[in-house]
Design an enzyme around this catalytic site. Structure first.
Site, PDB file in Angstrom:
ATOM      1  N   TYR A 142      45.441  29.446  34.650  1.00  0.00           N
ATOM      2  CA  TYR A 142      44.628  30.592  35.078  1.00  0.00           C
ATOM      3  C   TYR A 142      43.757  30.153  36.238  1.00  0.00           C
ATOM      4  O   TYR A 142      43.093  29.124  36.177  1.00  0.00           O
ATOM      5  CB  TYR A 142      43.756  31.076  33.920  1.00  0.00           C
ATOM      6  CG  TYR A 142      42.883  32.267  34.279  1.00  0.00           C
ATOM      7  CD1 TYR A 142      43.460  33.492  34.613  1.00  0.00           C
ATOM      8  CD2 TYR A 142      41.498  32.164  34.279  1.00  0.00           C
ATOM      9  CE1 TYR A 142      42.674  34.588  34.939  1.00  0.00           C
ATOM     10  CE2 TYR A 142      40.697  33.264  34.595  1.00  0.00           C
ATOM     11  CZ  TYR A 142      41.292  34.466  34.924  1.00  0.00           C
ATOM     12  OH  TYR A 142      40.511  35.551  35.242  1.00  0.00           O
ATOM     13  N   ASP A 237      42.216  22.869  40.797  1.00  0.00           N
ATOM     14  CA  ASP A 237      41.278  23.846  40.237  1.00  0.00           C
ATOM     15  C   ASP A 237      40.493  23.197  39.102  1.00  0.00           C
ATOM     16  O   ASP A 237      41.002  23.005  37.998  1.00  0.00           O
ATOM     17  CB  ASP A 237      42.049  25.081  39.751  1.00  0.00           C
ATOM     18  CG  ASP A 237      41.118  26.175  39.250  1.00  0.00           C
ATOM     19  OD1 ASP A 237      39.900  25.936  39.143  1.00  0.00           O
ATOM     20  OD2 ASP A 237      41.627  27.280  38.958  1.00  0.00           O
ATOM     21  N   LYS A 269      31.780  27.615  36.773  1.00  0.00           N
ATOM     22  CA  LYS A 269      31.223  27.369  35.428  1.00  0.00           C
ATOM     23  C   LYS A 269      30.050  26.377  35.464  1.00  0.00           C
ATOM     24  O   LYS A 269      28.957  26.763  35.829  1.00  0.00           O
ATOM     25  CB  LYS A 269      32.355  26.996  34.472  1.00  0.00           C
ATOM     26  CG  LYS A 269      33.352  28.180  34.393  1.00  0.00           C
ATOM     27  CD  LYS A 269      34.447  28.076  33.382  1.00  0.00           C
ATOM     28  CE  LYS A 269      35.186  29.403  33.261  1.00  0.00           C
ATOM     29  NZ  LYS A 269      36.590  29.398  33.597  1.00  0.00           N
TER      30      LYS A 269
HETATM   31  C1  LIG Z   1      37.344  30.461  34.529  1.00  0.00           C
HETATM   32  C2  LIG Z   1      38.367  29.965  35.475  1.00  0.00           C
HETATM   33  C3  LIG Z   1      38.589  30.568  36.718  1.00  0.00           C
HETATM   34  C4  LIG Z   1      37.941  31.869  37.108  1.00  0.00           C
HETATM   35  O1  LIG Z   1      36.559  31.753  37.224  1.00  0.00           O
HETATM   36  P1  LIG Z   1      35.670  33.097  37.130  1.00  0.00           P
HETATM   37  O2  LIG Z   1      34.293  32.611  37.444  1.00  0.00           O
HETATM   38  O3  LIG Z   1      35.832  33.621  35.735  1.00  0.00           O
HETATM   39  O4  LIG Z   1      36.196  34.039  38.147  1.00  0.00           O
HETATM   40  C5  LIG Z   1      39.451  29.955  37.597  1.00  0.00           C
HETATM   41  N1  LIG Z   1      40.087  28.823  37.279  1.00  0.00           N
HETATM   42  C6  LIG Z   1      39.921  28.212  36.083  1.00  0.00           C
HETATM   43  C7  LIG Z   1      40.625  26.947  35.795  1.00  0.00           C
HETATM   44  C8  LIG Z   1      39.070  28.770  35.134  1.00  0.00           C
HETATM   45  O5  LIG Z   1      38.930  28.186  33.942  1.00  0.00           O
END
Ligand SMILES: *Cc1c(COP(=O)(O)O)cnc(C)c1O
Length: 437
Positions: A142, A237, A269
């Site tokens: 994701y 990511d 995060k």
């Molecule tokens: C949470 C997440 C996202 C998206 O971040 P948001 O702040 O919710 O838009 C992208 N990549 C990874 C790996 C994530 O865990």
């Protein structure tokens, strides 16, 4: 104070599903979502006054626990100078400096507001910097909800992406190639076939949005080698793993040890300490393609917001080596108790763990979980019963079996003990769960 059910009924009238982000609606576990009105340390309290040990941790940001006194104080100080300026201010540079000290490959940084914006911008930057169109991603990884990254996987070998959401056009999805995670042969094959059209490979540093799926030994290094050889970029990511798995994210436990660095990182995060901040970062000559030094456009009214910078800076300043050691130890204790409880209850399972991030899956002990197909093949119907037994016992788990459990520096022995005591009952509930007929 109204009950959770009353709050949810009103919310459902006003907001789709009653929520502003789908998983909060408890869709996959059933029942009424707890409406949280207070959070402190390892605990959250709902509108009915019930206090839970929290393992959601705001989905990652609460590395230090909720309402850490130094973070809260820094936010109060920032608020007293204004909520936002839409102009440069010193704390943007302070946070950028902290990031680069921890992750030297983050030579230049652009602050944004969400992880979605970070990955979306990183993909645009990769296309702009390489002049190529194709993006390779892995099924089950994701990267937020931008159109091109919502392409889902077909099974087996490389498939051109099909839209993973209504509203995403085939044209948008068709420039995203989706491969099975951990499939080195598929990755080599796609580079052999399309190597000179691939702008970037984007990967979760270690996947944790299909449950935790550890990368096979050498898999990230192979991504690095193939992208480099073919003039494509590697986008790592670390929105979930950044500043959580080690002080330098998952890169600190992989690339730093193995001697490789991605071209671009995305963070989110933890970097915002609970407020809306995320970032993309990486090699100077690539980052300088961003406006205003380069032609790849990105802007944000709230980018580098001073209150968010204060929360992120205070969080990273207090995320010391002891914090990581503590979280690792508490995660190990919970994961081990989880395994024992499931075993005692006779529930077939496997636990996937990378540093302090872990998740488990039902009915997967024979083959383990190495990719999205494995994750999807599990007996996920058992999770609702498990989740609600834990909730009854005062433990707030992520309301989906595909999410990791987030511990924090504030999870002391008392909080961990409460989790561990709740596990045997939940394991028995999972054992009794029946598949939907
Ligand atoms: C949470 C997440 C996202 C998206 O971040 P948001 O702040 O919710 O838009 C992208 N990549 C990874 C790996 C994530 O865990």
């Amino acid at each position: 104070m109204p009950t959770n059910q009353q709050l949810f009924d009103t919310a459902c009238d006003l907001m789709p599903g009653g929520v502003n982000s789908p998983v909060r609606a408890f869709g996959s576990v059933g029942g009424t979502p707890a409406f949280i009105v207070d959070a402190e340390g390892p605990y959250v309290t709902d509108a009915e006054g019930t206090r839970y040990v929290d393992l959601v941790g705001s989905w990652g940001p609460a590395l230090l626990g909720h309402r850490h006194p130094e973070v809260t104080a820094a936010v109060h100080r920032a608020v007293d100078h204004g909520l936002g300026f839409g102009a440069s201010h010193p704390d943007e540079t302070r946070l950028a400096q902290l990031v680069r000290t921890r992750v030297p490959g983050a030579e230049m940084i652009r602050m944004v507001s969400t992880g979605t914006e970070a990955t979306m911008t990183a993909v645009r930057l990769a296309r702009g910097a390489t002049g190529r169109n194709l993006i390779v991603k892995f099924a089950g990884c994701y990267h937020g909800h931008s159109d091109g990254l919502l392409a889902a996987a077909g099974s087996g070998v490389a498939t051109m992406g099909l839209p993973g959401s209504a509203g995403v056009t085939e044209a948008q999805a068709s420039e995203t190639i989706v491969l099975e995670y951990n499939d080195a042969a598929a990755l080599e094959q796609i580079f052999a076939e399309h190597g000179d059209s691939i702008a970037a490979v984007i990967t979760e540093a270690t996947p944790a949005n299909m449950g935790v799926v550890p990368p096979a030994a050498g898999f990230n290094a192979l991504i690095r080698e193939l992208t480099q050889r073919h003039g494509a970029l590697m986008i790592f990511d670390e929105v979930m793993t950044g500043f959580r798995i080690t002080e330098a994210g998952y890169w600190g436990a992989s690339g730093r040890e193995e001697g490789w660095t991605p071209d671009l990182f995305t963070f989110g995060k933890v970097i915002g300490g609970g407020l809306p901040t995320a970032a993309l970062a990486g090699r100077r000559e690539i980052m300088e393609h961003l406006a205003p030094t380069g032609p790849v456009y990105h802007a944000g009214t709230l980018s580098g917001n001073p209150v968010a910078m204060a929360a992120g800076t205070a969080t990273l300043e207090h995320a010391t080596a002891e914090v990581y050691e503590h979280i690792d130890a508490q995660a190990a204790a919970v994961a081990s108790a989880l395994g024992s409880a499931l075993e005692t209850a006779g529930v077939d399972h496997s636990i996937q763990k990378v540093g302090s991030l872990f998740s488990f899956s039902f009915g997967t002990s024979a083959g383990g979980v190495h990719n999205y197909s494995d994750a999807q093949a599990q007996e996920s119907f058992r999770y609702g019963a498990f989740f609600h037994a834990m909730l009854q016992a005062g433990v707030f788990l992520p309301p989906s079996v595909f999410e990791a459990w987030f511990l924090s520096a504030a999870h002391d022995d008392a909080a961990v003990e409460q989790i561990i005591e709740a596990l045997p009952g939940a394991a028995e509930a999972a054992a009794k769960a029946q598949p939907p007929s």
